[in-house]
Enzyme design. Structure first.
Site, PDB file in Angstrom:
ATOM      1  N   HIS A 138      36.227  51.035  33.919  1.00 58.70           N
ATOM      2  CA  HIS A 138      37.386  50.152  33.838  1.00 58.70           C
ATOM      3  C   HIS A 138      37.963  50.173  32.431  1.00 58.70           C
ATOM      4  CE1 HIS A 138      36.751  49.116  37.807  1.00 58.70           C
ATOM      5  NE2 HIS A 138      36.263  47.892  37.719  1.00 58.70           N
ATOM      6  N   LYS A 564      41.088  35.320  39.062  1.00 58.30           N
ATOM      7  CA  LYS A 564      42.546  35.416  38.941  1.00 58.30           C
ATOM      8  C   LYS A 564      43.233  34.698  40.104  1.00 58.30           C
ATOM      9  CE  LYS A 564      44.466  39.543  39.175  1.00 58.30           C
ATOM     10  NZ  LYS A 564      45.479  39.529  40.258  1.00 58.30           N
TER      11      LYS A 564
END
Length: 896
Positions: A138, A564
């Site tokens: 990532h 999120k």
């Protein structure tokens, strides 16, 4: 005995002075004085000698573009060097604590706790343990590989100064080397001029596996062995406890650049690397095992093994006998090295797999023990056996991953040719169709026939077609896991089983070559866990696949997207209670659960101290097996230095051993209903407040204007795009740039927003502060959650964040920034009161660290704001802006 010759203050002082000298040499006296002026202005404001940051801001804005770049480079380089000084201090603390036996969370502590149990229970605990750190690619590592390499060289020199007794001349030579590296570092571009490719990311991960973990794992086993021997009377067998895995070059979710060719190259490279390391190990062992064959009893098993190798490799055997006459162990090791060289070769005689190599090592160990060489085995053979057991022939097994929609689309496209409207089927009809297709003998689709399919569909079929070849070439263990992003329905898992079946990777009921791992990351998926997993466990085809995989089900939890979507407090509570729910579902179906925690480096993405996180898991979910992601800059921080890497692994093992013992002693946690009810109230209210913020008209525009998200998206941090579709929505934006942007602006909102709103609703609904304080004192989950929020609050600097907010339209700023500020201030009040302490954080070193770092981060923030606020930037200003992102990341020691 003094273990070290230096201190952190000396390292910081001397490295800072050296950087100042090099700055002046490489630029000018005027540039040096400019940097010093900015530094002093920032320090004076923080210390109270200045009432405003205006002098700093005025000076930065008045600089030429060239000098602004020098300032950005100077502070960025400073943090790179100071981070090395802090790393060195961590090592001093570890070594001193080890020497004085004062380290917490070590293996001696774990063994002492295990010593309270009987030998049978201890053996059960050890047999249950499997810890699988999984390295991802990532895009959270802001530093270039070239920069990291130079910093490693400087770190090695600091170690020499600190731990070796040097003459004055030798010390001068070491400082000359540091001077040269810092000079080269100053002259090296900090910002990548191209986007890294997946193979670049894989090589980065491989470096830590090859150069650090390969060597330290054996030491951890030795320490555990010694610790257990000191606590328990009888012999306890220590099985394999660790396995390292990687997503680098195999994670396809949102990354079109991860092709089958890329994955194949990485499989080949990793095998080559680990086989070369084994050859080196056996070569060194050959130097030790020089025993005279006429003076030892080469018992029958060893003689048979040596004779089998002679028949297998007659030419090499003759060479070995000529080179090592009368030295049977060396002859055997020569033949073993040749067999390693022939793995994957067209020539016959190579090892089929790592188990075959282990068998040979076992034969040598048994022979040595028979001849009184027990200490030789412990010192020289056992470490190699541990490495082979841990790293196999793959170094790190690869996990495949893709988004569930890609599988659905690929199957629908392929089935359309067969006259089947897959899109038109209901969920139940899809489950029935996929089940029947897997259980029948004849294939339904031809994976090799991709002509006329959509590009994404063709790529999915090509991947599964390649998977069968990879497992044949490199072994099933090299690539045996498939994670499915955004799993919402049972059919999403059965689709992967169907594709694997069509590829021949699965042939039920006898063989299933992959673990299929649903990634549950939405509230819909988490709340529907019983619907998803229960349907699968009761499905005829999936039940057979599960049986073939030893009835162990790996389930991945998505921390990033859950946060999120729901906010910090609601996400943590949802993950906690759904872990318990998953444990119950697996128990109901007699399935062993292995939770895969998709953690990031930041608090909001599941980060924080790993040992505390493992101990805070619900007892009912602690089966002994655990898997978690290691990402971005957290990989370098944990695994770049061997001593720190060893300490991290020890702490993981300590926590997992203790957690498993607790789970056996008390399978179900005794959590009062009053506490869970309180969490339900707080989480619901927190989620509502968080969603209300995100869904407020104009919030996305505020986020875009008050953070450097537009710069971060173009930073070339990783090979994967920053958003899934390129749209500017919070839902579509990946969690990493979402957190990275807030971190840069010093408003680490994802790590604490709505915590206060949730607590206040609980208190207003007849809840009590005394109950919250009791929960904090006695419930590890609640304590860890609040402590992690406190860490994010501690790192938040609202005065700096306000400078970023000033860039937003006035109406947006006035609507959102006061709301954020109020939530921050109330969260600070509540958490300190619940924790019954004066400071937010519980770690003294953190306060000192922030106090030392903040004045040096401030100039980078002020310069970044100035450049972001410009309507038109020159090329040099654009490069400087990107450099401030790197510098702030280094200063905060965190990206996303």
């Amino acid at each position: 005995m003094e273990l070290h010759d230096r201190s952190i203050s000396q390292d910081i002082r001397e490295l800072g002075a050296l950087l100042g000298t090099i700055l002046e040499e490489q630029t000018s006296r005027e540039a040096f004085e400019t940097v010093e002026s900015c530094r002093r202005a920032a320090i004076d404001y923080r210390s109270g000698d200045l009432d405003t940051r205006d002098p700093l801001i005025t000076e930065l804005e008045g600089l030429s573009a060239h000098n602004q770049r020098i300032v950005a480079r100077a502070f960025t380089t400073y943090f790179e060097l100071i981070n090395l000084a802090e790393e060195r201090e961590r090592i001093r603390t570890i070594r001193t604590g080890s020497h004085e036996r004062t380290l917490d969370d070590g293996l001696e502590d774990a063994a002492a706790e295990l010593g309270e149990a009987d030998d049978e229970t201890v053996q059960r605990i050890l047999d249950d343990i499997l810890i699988e750190p999984t390295f991802t690619a990532h895009p959270t590592e802001a530093r270039r590989k070239t920069v990291k390499s130079k910093l490693r060289d400087i770190s090695t020199s600091l170690e020499t100064l600190d731990e070796r007794l040097l003459t004055e001349t030798e010390e001068q030579q070491v400082w000359r080397d540091i001077d040269a590296e810092v000079t080269s570092l100053w002259q090296t571009p900090q910002v990548r001029n191209r986007q890294p490719e997946p193979e670049d990311e894989a090589r980065n991960v491989q470096w830590y596996l090859e150069n650090t973990l390969f060597d330290v794992v054996g030491e951890v086993y030795d320490e555990l062995d010694d610790a257990i021997d000191s606590e328990l009377s009888s012999d306890i067998d220590i099985p394999k406890l660790f396995e390292f895995r990687s997503w680098a070059g195999s994670d396809r979710d949102g990354n079109p650049y991860v092709t089958p060719e890329v994955t194949a190259n990485i499989l080949e490279r990793q095998r080559s690397v680990v086989l070369e390391r084994y050859q080196e190990q056996l070569k060194r062992l050959s130097g030790v095992l020089s025993q005279d064959g006429s003076r030892i009893d080469a018992e029958s098993a060893f003689r048979a093994s040596l004779e089998a190798d002679r028949e297998r490799l007659p030419g090499v055997a003759r060479t070995a006998e000529e080179r090592y006459p009368g030295e049977p162990y060396r002859q055997k090791l020569k033949l073993m090295r040749e067999r390693l060289r022939r793995v994957g070769d067209v020539r016959p005689g190579g090892y089929e797999d790592a188990d075959a190599l282990l068998e040979d090592l076992d034969v040598i160990a048994t022979s040595l023990q028979t001849n009184g060489g027990e200490t030789v085995v412990e010192a020289h053979v056992d470490p190699i056996r541990r490495r082979v057991d841990t790293f196999g022939f793959s170094l790190a097994s690869l996990d495949l991953r893709d988004h569930q929609q890609k599988h659905t689309d690929a199957i629908a496209d392929a089935l359309e040719r067969e006259g089947i409207d897959y899109y038109g089927l209901s969920e139940d009809e899809r489950v029935e169709f996929l089940t029947d297709a897997v259980l029948q003998d004849e294939p339904v689709i031809d994976l090799g026939e991709t002509e006329g399919l959509a590009d994404d569909s063709a790529r999915v079929l090509e991947l599964f077609d390649s998977l069968a070849d990879w497992q044949t070439e490199y072994g099933v263990d090299a690539i045996d896991t498939y994670a499915i992003s955004m799993t919402d329905e049972p059919s999403h898992v059965l689709e992967v089983l169907f594709l694997a079946d069509q590829a021949g990777v699965v042939s039920l009921p006898e063989h299933a070559g992959i673990d299929i791992v649903p990634l549950l990351e939405t509230e819909y998926a988490l709340s529907g866990a019983r619907r998803i997993m229960g349907t699968l466990f009761e499905n005829e085809a999936y039940a057979q696949a599960l049986e073939a995989r030893g009835r162990t089900q790996e389930i991945m939890l998505g921390y990033s997207d859950s946060n999120k979507e729901n906010g910090f407090l609601a996400a943590n509570w949802s993950l906690y209670k759904n872990q318990r729910r998953l444990g119950e579902i697996c128990d109901d179906h007699d399935v062993t659960m292995r939770l895969f925690h998709g953690r990031g480096g930041s608090i909001s993405r599941g980060g924080g101290p790993m040992n505390e996180a493992l101990l805070a898991l619900p007892n009912s979910t602690v089966t002994g097996q655990v898997k978690f992601t290691e990402q971005g800059e957290a990989i370098a921080e944990k695994y770049a230095n061997p001593r720190i890497a060893e300490r991290n692994i020890e702490q993981m093992l300590n926590a997992q051993l203790r957690a498993r013992k607790q789970a056996i002693d008390q399978p179900e946690e005794d959590v009062p209903a009053e506490w869970t009810d309180a969490m339900e109230t707080m989480a619901d209210a927190a989620r509502q407040e968080y969603r209300d913020l995100l869904e407020s008209d104009g919030f996305v525009r505020y986020f875009e204007q008050a953070t450097p998200i537009t710069v971060i998206e173009d930073l070339n941090l990783g090979s994967r795009p920053a958003s899934r579709s390129g749209e500017r929505t919070v839902e579509d934006l990946r969690a990493i740039p979402w957190v990275f942007s807030w971190t840069q602006s010093r408003c680490i909102l994802p790590g604490w927003y709505a915590v206060a709103a949730g607590i206040d609703v609980y208190l207003e609904s007849e809840g009590s502060m005394e109950t919250l304080q009791e929960m904090y004192d006695e419930w590890p989950f609640f304590r860890t959650t609040l402590d992690n929020a406190a860490l994010s609050l501690s790192r938040t600097e609202l005065e700096i964040a306000e400078q970023y907010a000033e860039m937003a339209d006035a109406t947006l700023r006035d609507r959102f920034f006061p709301r954020v500020t109020d939530e921050y201030e109330r969260a600070t009040e509540l958490i300190t009161e619940i924790g019954q302490r004066e400071d937010l954080h519980t770690r003294d070193w953190l306060g000192e660290n922030l106090e030392q770092r903040n004045p040096y981060v401030d100039p980078l923030n002020m310069l970044q704001v100035h450049l972001l606020d410009r309507n038109h930037r020159t090329d040099i200003e654009e490069r400087t802006l990107r450099l401030t992102v790197k510098g702030i990341a280094a200063g905060m020691k965190n990206t996303g």
